[in-house]
Design a protein around this motif. Structure first.
Motif, short mmCIF file in Angstrom:
data_model
loop_
_atom_site.label_atom_id
_atom_site.label_comp_id
_atom_site.label_asym_id
_atom_site.label_seq_id
_atom_site.Cartn_x
_atom_site.Cartn_y
_atom_site.Cartn_z
N GLY A 152 -21.82 -24.49 -17.63
CA GLY A 152 -21.85 -25.04 -18.97
C GLY A 152 -20.52 -24.94 -19.67
O GLY A 152 -19.74 -24.03 -19.42
N GLU A 153 -20.29 -25.89 -20.55
CA GLU A 153 -19.09 -25.91 -21.37
C GLU A 153 -19.31 -25.03 -22.58
O GLU A 153 -20.41 -24.99 -23.15
CB GLU A 153 -18.79 -27.34 -21.80
N GLN A 198 -24.97 -27.71 -18.58
CA GLN A 198 -24.94 -29.08 -18.08
C GLN A 198 -26.13 -29.34 -17.16
O GLN A 198 -26.46 -28.50 -16.31
CB GLN A 198 -23.63 -29.34 -17.32
N ARG A 239 -21.86 -29.97 -13.17
CA ARG A 239 -23.12 -30.65 -12.84
C ARG A 239 -23.39 -30.66 -11.34
O ARG A 239 -24.48 -30.99 -10.91
CB ARG A 239 -23.09 -32.08 -13.37
#
Length: 182
Positions: free
Chosen positions: A107-108, A117, A162
């Motif tokens: 994840g960001e 994500q 992803r």
């Protein structure tokens, strides 16, 4: 006299194939490792001497616990603690990997929140992600501005979060679809 078959009865072969063997295989891939990718420097005022750094945060026995652990460490701001830390570290991406270094979830990080994500749904979608990430990295290689190059590389890395290992795709996607408790 007619005996009814209970819905709870399943043949032993089916139980082995659907419950026992996947659980044993998943146990081989545990514990899950949590890491944070970010920009480190010894001096916050000098962007030119900053560099990308991966900081290991810990291990957890399940994906749910790993997500909670990552969010807790980020919210407390204690990512920079430990032997691999730097005085100035700006977290950008959180990663959860299995013991084989397969990506379980990524994840960001924006404003101290992890935006997990959604994993790719198919191999075709994974190929599209790889193509776009490669394009962004190519642009980063060609640019002469270091800040712009770093931003392009991070955009590529966020896309690559992803690319979850096929073994974990369904579990990660299901977990992200669950409503989060307030």
């Amino acid at each position: 006299m007619i005996l009814s078959r209970h819905d709870s009865f399943r043949p032993i072969g089916q139980m082995l194939a659907t419950d026992v063997l996947p659980a044993l295989y998943r146990a081989q891939k545990l514990p899950l490792r949590i890491s944070c990718l970010g920009i480190a420097s010894y001096d916050a005022s000098d962007e030119a001497y900053s560099f990308d750094r991966m900081i290991p945060l810990g291990q957890c026995p399940s994906l749910e616990e790993a997500m909670r652990f990552a969010a807790l460490r980020l919210s407390r701001g204690d990512i920079r603690s430990g032997p691999n830390s730097f005085p100035h570290f700006r977290p950008r991406i959180m990663l959860i990997q299995d013991s084989d270094h397969g990506l379980v979830l990524g994840g960001e990080i924006r404003r101290n929140i992890i935006l997990w994500q959604q994993p790719v749904a198919s191999n075709a979608e994974a190929r599209q992600i790889v193509t776009e990430a490669s394009r962004l990295r190519g642009l980063a290689f060609r640019t002469s501005a270091p800040a712009e190059a770093r931003e392009l590389r991070y955009r590529a890395a966020v896309l690559e979060t992803r690319l979850v290992d096929p073994f974990w795709r369904e579990a990660a996607a299901d977990l992200l679809h669950l409503p989060q408790a307030a």
